[in-house]
Each structure stands twice: as structure tokens, then as C-alpha cells.
Design an enzyme around this catalytic site. Structure first.
Site, PDB file in Angstrom:
ATOM      1  N   ASN A  91      41.148  44.758  45.316  1.00 25.31           N
ATOM      2  CA  ASN A  91      40.555  43.450  45.593  1.00 25.31           C
ATOM      3  C   ASN A  91      39.034  43.513  45.522  1.00 25.31           C
ATOM      4  O   ASN A  91      38.390  42.598  45.006  1.00 25.31           O
ATOM      5  CB  ASN A  91      40.974  42.956  46.975  1.00 25.31           C
ATOM      6  N   HIS A 130      40.166  38.853  43.677  1.00 26.59           N
ATOM      7  CA  HIS A 130      41.482  38.394  44.149  1.00 26.59           C
ATOM      8  C   HIS A 130      42.463  38.186  43.004  1.00 26.59           C
ATOM      9  O   HIS A 130      43.665  38.342  43.177  1.00 26.59           O
ATOM     10  CB  HIS A 130      41.343  37.093  44.941  1.00 26.59           C
ATOM     11  N   ASP A 173      49.070  42.365  51.937  1.00 25.44           N
ATOM     12  CA  ASP A 173      49.723  43.417  51.175  1.00 25.44           C
ATOM     13  C   ASP A 173      50.904  44.006  51.929  1.00 25.44           C
ATOM     14  O   ASP A 173      51.277  45.161  51.718  1.00 25.44           O
ATOM     15  CB  ASP A 173      48.709  44.516  50.817  1.00 25.44           C
TER      16      ASP A 173
END
Length: 644
Positions: A509, A514, A544
């Protein structure tokens, strides 16, 4: 007597002449005269004797005829003394009353007369004795031997002494008129019923008789028009003057048509003026029953019926019908204009109406559908079961609520389908009788697709397509409840919960953004899904973090599955903007069993096991011990060595 007188005369003459000094000639003359007188007397005696004999014979014959007539007469006859006793009766009279002649002649007329009619006989007897009457005619009732009454007509006269005029006895003829009296009573009763029926039905009778010179009306009718009996009788054309001016021509034409023989009977409805001035509606029916040789009317009879109430009701019905027609037209326009499809049926389930929207959705034209059974036009099945949705009438006397269904699928004749929402409402009249159905349905295909999309979105993660956290929790709650019900243990079977947390995902990320993280999460979801069986449930809990419910398998099998997931995620070949990224996963396992506690407790134990796996160096699997929660937190398990 003539012979005695003649003999005495001759003897006296002989004695007288013998003493008189007469001449021979004179004596001879006297003797001749005496002889002539004697001969005449003898002749008269002979004639008198003959006449007496003839008179006696005539009297005997007359008496014989009288007795024969009495004996053979079909009408009863009786000779009654002034004291009321039966001097003589004939067989017909005795038979009429059920007596023998000997029995009835031993009675008086008072004993065989009905008590209510005794006064008639007494008054007649008194008048005869008083000489005020010589004959009589009247009707009265006798009593038969069995006590039943019989009506008779009496006609007779009194026999009097020729010299003094004193009444001697009565001679009566008695005619049995009981059958006639009963017939008259039946006729009178029938006439009473007829008059009552006519009066009750508001009917009168008219009788036109040209011989009598006019028309007569029944009392019932003239009273209904407000007149007195006989007040309308006479003038044959007066009734026409009482008819409403607007109706006279129609009535006159109907009258002419019948008089000319064009119609079998006269019939007309018209208004007639009551005596007080208001108008009454009349139904007049009549027929000519007699004509002369030239076809001119002699007599006609008919009936008049007061139909004012019927006409008023018809007027109200006409207004109601017009209002109903307007309302029906408004409903038709409304149904033609609305966006919903409408089909109506009768009580036998035959189609009676379809609007254009229904024609379009079913693919059947209204003209083709009318009169057909509903199943030939409209066939709906349940979207999930595929079973036909029955459209049936409600139970007799039961409530009839509308039936709504939002899972219906309409199958057309060409086998194409469209999702519909239908409402079926029974038609019940004011007598609580089933009259048919109204089916209102809409094309719900787009709405149903949107519902499915929304339902899928609510139950699945928008990014990965896996089960959402909320739907996953509901599935776990069901499994926990079933485990408690079945009493399963976590060691030997049941279900296993797996908490997965990605390792090194934050770096992706941070470096790729993103978008890179989202792309990687989709790859991870596919990798996890690819390792597990079709019955296993995979969800993204957030960020996640992933979760898995292994629907079957032991704890040992769960460890193997967890190791396969770790290997699959670690082996992902993910590159973003030309830069390769490598991630891993740590997994905590917890059993779903009868004594595992609530869902959040299971998740907490698995989360603690995952944390222990990360602490042990990441990329490994840890199994949480059952039931160890302290202060709301799971006790960390002993870490398992990583398999890699």
C-alpha cells in the site's frame, strides 16, 4: 134413484086414474104418458149408472198415475200432514236421505230438517194454515240418516177441502241440489280468491259488451283510481280521456291494431289520471272474445295492472345503469391507462378482461384470451421452487384477503420468462358469494435484478466478492447453534474457524498505493478460494484480514488447509508498476464446537492464535486452545513451528 121415481110415478098414476071417471081415450093417453115417463126415467138411470162407472174408472186411473209418478220419479216427493208427519213419500226422497220409506214415513219433517233451517218450514206451514199462500218454493237443508246435511229445493202446494177450503195436507217435490250448492260454494270461494289476488296484485278487470252498451270495471280497479263502484261504467271511450296526452296515440294504435286483427291481443303501458289528479302507470291487456259476422267487436275482456312502482323502479334503474356505465367507462379508461397489468376472471376462472399491459406481458391478445381458462393465458411459477403459483377461489364463507407474491415468474407461451410481482384479489358480492378474481401484476425483472444485486452486495465484500463480515458472522452463529444442538466436539469433528492476517501487506500500500493494495487483495481472495472446497466459507473481515470456516474436517485437516493457504499466498507472483511484491500470511485456528462459547469468543481465540503465529516469526499456523478467555481476551496459545 131415477128408476124408483119413475116406478112411483107410474103407480101413483094408475091408482089415480082408476079412481077418476075418464074415458077410454083419456085413460089411454094417460097410460101412454106414464109409460113414456117411466121409459125416460129408465133411460136416465141407465145413463147415470154409466157415468158413475166412468168417473170411478177415471179416478182410479188418476190415482194410479199419481202413485206411479211418485214411485218412478227421480225427484223426491212427499205428502205431509199439517202436523208435519210424512203421510207418504216416494223412493227417491227416501234414498236421498238414506232412509227406507217405512223409516222416513215414521218421522216428521222437523226431525229431518237441519236445525238452522227449521224456521223456514215453520213459517211456510203457518202461512198455509192461515190461507195466505197456496204454493211454496224455497231451499233448505235436510239431514241424512248419517247426520250429514244435504241441500234441497222444495216446490209444492196445499190441498184444501172443496167445500170449506180448509187445508188438508201438503204435496211437495224435493229436488237434490247439494251438488249445485257445493259447486256454487267452490265458485264463490274461487271468485273470492281471484278477487283477493287481483286486489293484492293491484289488478282490475274490464268488460266491454256492446250488447249492454258499455264497459264495466271491477270494484278493485275503480277504487284504485279513486272512484266509487259504477262511477266509470258505461261510456266505452271514457278511459281514453283519462290517459296521459303523451300516451294516447300509442294506446289508440295498439287498440286499432287488435280490433283490425293485426295482433292476437291488446297490450299497452300508459299513464292514467287518478281522480285526485296524479298519474298512475297502467299495464292494460285485453282480447276480443266475440265479433259479429262482419268482424265488428261485440265483446272484449281484459285486465288493468297498477305498475307505478315497477316504472319508478325502472326509472331508478335507468339512472343507476347510466351512472354504472359512466363508472364502468372510467374504470376501463383507468385500467387501460395504468402501468400495472390487470386480468379479471369469473367464478369459473375464465378470463373476462385484460388491459393492454397484461396483453404485452403475457404475449396474448385480449380478443384471444376472453372466455379462455386463466391457465391458457397466465402461468406463474415460484422463482425459487419452480412450482406453479396456484390462483384459486377462497373457501365458502371464509375470509378472502388479497394474495401477494413477489417471487413469481411469468412463463409466456414462447417459453420466455419475466419476473413479476402479483396481487390476486377475490371478488365477493354482497351475498358473500365468490364471483371471480382480479390479478394485478407488474414486470419486476429489473427490480428483482436490483434486489439480487443489493442482496449480493449486502452479503459480499464489494472488492473481493467474498462473503462480507456481517453475512459471515450470521453463518458462524448458525453453525455454533447447530454444534450446541448436536453436541459436537472440536477434536473429533465439527467445523474449524481460521483467522488469516497478511504479512508485509502495508508495504505494498505504501509503495504502490491503494490501487495496488486492492488489486493484491483480489489476488489473495482468489488464491484462498482456490485452495478450499465449495462448501467452505471465505470472508474478508476488513483491511488485510480474512476468515475461513472449514465446514468439514478435523483439527489436523484444518492445519493442512491453513498451510496450503499460506503457501498459495506466499507463491503469488504480483507486480505493480514494474515492481514485484512478495507477501505472506499468518493463520490462527479455533474449533467451532458445543463448548466453544459465543462467536466473538471463537474469533478472539483465533485472533490470539494468529497473533501468536506472527510473534513466532510469521508465515506459520497456531491453534488456539478451547475455552481460554481471560478478561475478555484469549490466552495466547503455544506457537507451532512454521512449516516453511
Amino acid at each position: 134413484m131415477a128408476l124408483l121415481v119413475a116406478g112411483l110415478g107410474v103407480l101413483a098414476a094408475s091408482i089415480l086414474l082408476s079412481r077418476l071417471d075418464l074415458g077410454t081415450e083419456a085413460l089411454k093417453l094417460c097410460l101412454q104418458i106414464s109409460a113414456a115417463v117411466a121409459a125416460g126415467a129408465l133411460f136416465l138411470a141407465v145413463m147415470s149408472t154409466r157415468r158413475i162407472s166412468e168417473d170411478r174408472q177415471q179416478i182410479a186411473e188418476s190415482e194410479m198415475r199419481f202413485r206411479r209418478a211418485m214411485a218412478d220419479s227421480a225427484i223426491g216427493m212427499a205428502v205431509v200432514g199439517l202436523d208435519g208427519r210424512m203421510r207418504e213419500t216416494n223412493p227417491a226422497f227416501a234414498a236421498m236421505l238414506g232412509y227406507s220409506r217405512e223409516e222416513i214415513e215414521a218421522l216428521t219433517f222437523f226431525q229431518i230438517t237441519h236445525p238452522d233451517d227449521l224456521q223456514i218450514g215453520r213459517e211456510t206451514m203457518d202461512d198455509l194454515k192461515a190461507g195466505t199462500v197456496n204454493s211454496f218454493h224455497f231451499e233448505k237443508r235436510y239431514l241424512r240418516k248419517d247426520g250429514t246435511p244435504v241441500w234441497a229445493h222444495l216446490a209444492g202446494s196445499v190441498i184444501r177441502d172443496e167445500n170449506s177450503g180448509r187445508p188438508l195436507y201438503l204435496v211437495s217435490q224435493i229436488e237434490n241440489i247439494d251438488a249445485r250448492k257445493q259447486a256454487e260454494a267452490r265458485i264463490a270461494e274461487a271468485e273470492t280468491r281471484w278477487n283477493f289476488a287481483l286486489a293484492g296484485a293491484g289488478q282490475g278487470v274490464w268488460d266491454l259488451d256492446m250488447r249492454k252498451g258499455g264497459t264495466t270495471y271491477s270494484s278493485t280497479w275503480v277504487k284504485m283510481l279513486g272512484y266509487a263502484d259504477g262511477e266509470l261504467d258505461g261510456d266505452t271511450d271514457r278511459w281514453l280521456t283519462m290517459i296521459h296526452p303523451d300516451d294516447r296515440e300509442i294506446v289508440a294504435e295498439a287498440d286499432r291494431a287488435h280490433l283490425e286483427g293485426k295482433t292476437p291481443f291488446f297490450e299497452a303501458e300508459f299513464r292514467m289520471r287518478h281522480k285526485d289528479g296524479h298519474w298512475m302507470w297502467i299495464l292494460d291487456r285485453g282480447k276480443a272474445i266475440e265479433r259479429d259476422e262482419d268482424g265488428r267487436l261485440i265483446r272484449a275482456i281484459g285486465s288493468l295492472t297498477d305498475i307505478t312502482r315497477r316504472k319508478e323502479a325502472e326509472a331508478r334503474l335507468t339512472v343507476s345503469a347510466a351512472m354504472l356505465a359512466d363508472e364502468k367507462e372510467r374504470l376501463r379508461v383507468t385500467l387501460q391507462s395504468i402501468g400495472d397489468a390487470v386480468i379479471c376472471t369469473d367464478a369459473a376462472n375464465r378470463v373476462t378482461f385484460m388491459n393492454p399491459v397484461a396483453e404485452k406481458l403475457t404475449g396474448v391478445a385480449s380478443g384471444e384470451a376472453l372466455g379462455k381458462m386463466l391457465g391458457h393465458v397466465y402461468w406463474a411459477v415460484d422463482e425459487e421452487t419452480g412450482h406453479r403459483i396456484g390462483v384459486i377461489r377462497p373457501a365458502i364463507g371464509g375470509l378472502a384477503p388479497a394474495d401477494q407474491n413477489s417471487r413469481a415468474v411469468l412463463i409466456r407461451r414462447d417459453d420466455t420468462r419475466c419476473s413479476i410481482r402479483q396481487v390476486v384479489s377475490p371478488i365477493i358480492n354482497e351475498r358473500n358469494e365468490f364471483c371471480g378474481l382480479v390479478i394485478v401484476f407488474q414486470d419486476f425483472t429489473d427490480a428483482r435484478a436490483l434486489q439480487r444485486q443489493l442482496a449480493h452486495a449486502a452479503a459480499h465484500d464489494a472488492l473481493t466478492g467474498l462473503a462480507s463480515r456481517s453475512s459471515f458472522i450470521r453463518a458462524m452463529e448458525e453453525l455454533v447453534g447447530q454444534a450446541r444442538k448436536d453436541g459436537t466436539s472440536g477434536k473429533g469433528g465439527g467445523h474449524q474457524f481460521m483467522f488469516i492476517d497478511l504479512d508485509h501487506f502495508k508495504l505494498v500500500n505504501d509503495t504502490g498505493g491503494h490501487a495496488a493494495g486492492d488489486a493484491l487483495l483480489k489476488r489473495v481472495a482468489a488464491a484462498v478460494r482456490g485452495v478450499l472446497g465449495p462448501e467452505d466459507i471465505v470472508a474478508r473481515l476488513g483491511g488485510d484480514e480474512f476468515a475461513v470456516i472449514l465446514k468439514s474436517g478435523s483439527a489436523a485437516g484444518a492445519k493442512i488447509a491453513a498451510r496450503s493457504i499460506i503457501d498459495s499466498i506466499g507463491g503469488l507472483d504480483f507486480t505493480w508498476d514494474g515492481r514485484p511484491h512478495v507477501i505472506g500470511a499468518s493463520i490462527g485456528l479455533a474449533a467451532i464446537s458445543a463448548n466453544c462459547g459465543e462467536v466473538d469468543e471463537i474469533i478472539a481465540r483465533a485472533d490470539a492464535a494468529c497473533y501468536a503465529a506472527k510473534a513466532a516469526g510469521r508465515g506459520c499456523v497456531c491453534v488456539a486452545p478451547e475455552g481460554e478467555i481471560v478478561d475478555g481476551k484469549a490466552v495466547p496459545p503455544e506457537p507451532l513451528a512454521a512449516a516453511s
